[in-house]
Design a protein around this motif. Structure first.
Motif, PDB file in Angstrom:
ATOM      1  N   ARG A  29     -76.735 -29.533  17.562  1.00  0.00           N
ATOM      2  CA  ARG A  29     -76.283 -30.877  17.220  1.00  0.00           C
ATOM      3  C   ARG A  29     -76.777 -31.894  18.241  1.00  0.00           C
ATOM      4  NH1 ARG A  29     -69.951 -30.786  16.114  1.00  0.00           N
ATOM      5  NH2 ARG A  29     -70.336 -33.001  16.378  1.00  0.00           N
ATOM      6  N   ASN A  30     -76.789 -33.144  17.820  1.00  0.00           N
ATOM      7  CA  ASN A  30     -77.082 -34.237  18.742  1.00  0.00           C
ATOM      8  C   ASN A  30     -75.765 -34.912  19.095  1.00  0.00           C
ATOM      9  OD1 ASN A  30     -79.913 -34.048  18.895  1.00  0.00           O
ATOM     10  ND2 ASN A  30     -80.097 -35.021  16.895  1.00  0.00           N
ATOM     11  N   TYR A  31     -75.542 -35.118  20.387  1.00  0.00           N
ATOM     12  CA  TYR A  31     -74.341 -35.786  20.865  1.00  0.00           C
ATOM     13  C   TYR A  31     -74.739 -37.048  21.606  1.00  0.00           C
ATOM     14  CZ  TYR A  31     -71.765 -31.447  20.077  1.00  0.00           C
ATOM     15  OH  TYR A  31     -71.181 -30.344  19.499  1.00  0.00           O
ATOM     16  N   ARG A  32     -73.892 -38.031  21.530  1.00  0.00           N
ATOM     17  CA  ARG A  32     -74.150 -39.268  22.280  1.00  0.00           C
ATOM     18  C   ARG A  32     -74.033 -39.026  23.775  1.00  0.00           C
ATOM     19  NH1 ARG A  32     -72.906 -44.310  18.864  1.00  0.00           N
ATOM     20  NH2 ARG A  32     -72.780 -43.387  16.814  1.00  0.00           N
ATOM     21  N   ASP A  33     -73.185 -38.066  24.172  1.00  0.00           N
ATOM     22  CA  ASP A  33     -72.981 -37.820  25.595  1.00  0.00           C
ATOM     23  C   ASP A  33     -73.865 -36.691  26.128  1.00  0.00           C
ATOM     24  OD1 ASP A  33     -71.712 -35.675  24.371  1.00  0.00           O
ATOM     25  OD2 ASP A  33     -70.087 -35.609  25.822  1.00  0.00           O
ATOM     26  N   SER A  34     -74.820 -36.231  25.326  1.00  0.00           N
ATOM     27  CA  SER A  34     -75.699 -35.156  25.758  1.00  0.00           C
ATOM     28  C   SER A  34     -76.578 -35.624  26.905  1.00  0.00           C
ATOM     29  CB  SER A  34     -76.599 -34.669  24.624  1.00  0.00           C
ATOM     30  OG  SER A  34     -75.823 -34.065  23.631  1.00  0.00           O
ATOM     31  N   ILE A  35     -76.844 -34.705  27.805  1.00  0.00           N
ATOM     32  CA  ILE A  35     -77.702 -35.009  28.934  1.00  0.00           C
ATOM     33  C   ILE A  35     -79.147 -34.974  28.444  1.00  0.00           C
ATOM     34  CG2 ILE A  35     -78.441 -34.219  31.219  1.00  0.00           C
ATOM     35  CD1 ILE A  35     -75.659 -32.829  31.408  1.00  0.00           C
TER      36      ILE A  35
END
Length: 149
Positions: free
Chosen positions: A140-146
């Motif tokens: 998944r893609n997260y907004r808070d992903s590094i």
């Protein structure tokens, strides 16, 4: 960094050799078997991932308790006086054991589907180093992903 990576590799090797719930070559996460804190630390899970991991870990423990109870009841109640009866018992027990493996695989895959790309790449790298076959999912893609380095 190298010591940390070696630690992660050792965790996956241990899981790969000792869980025994799936085919020997599967690269299992061990949700519900491996300490939640270990998986959280290794993959740097965010709050949502952590909450779901803990819920699924509890689900696995509950389901395995039910299946273990079924296995114990089977052993207590099933006749074991002849070779034929023992063969039937073994087949019924195998169904229960396979169910445990299916639940483990399902929860591991559910967890992997929550991973971002970096977490999933780490999983793939660890599986490769442990000579295990990873479960294939789309991260998944997260907004808070590094962001990648």
């Amino acid at each position: 960094m190298r010591e940390t990576r070696l630690f992660y590799l050792m965790v996956f090797i241990y899981l790969g050799f000792n869980i025994g719930l799936q085919a020997q070559n599967d690269c299992v996460l061990g949700v519900g078997i491996t300490a939640d804190s270990t998986l959280i630390d290794i993959f740097q899970l965010n709050e949502e991932q952590t909450e779901k991991l803990k819920n699924w870990s509890a689900e696995l423990k509950y389901r395995n308790e039910l299946l273990t109870s079924q296995a114990e009841n089977l052993l207590k109640r099933h006749p074991q006086g002849s070779a034929a009866e023992l063969m039937v018992l073994a087949e019924k027990y195998k169904v229960i054991r396979d169910s445990m493996g299916t639940v483990q695989r399902m929860l591991d895959i559910r967890t992997l589907k929550l991973f971002n790309e970096n977490q999933y790449e780490l999983y793939l790298a660890l599986c490769k180093e442990a000579f295990r076959q990873p479960y294939i999912v789309i991260p998944r893609n997260y907004r808070d992903s590094i962001p990648p380095k």
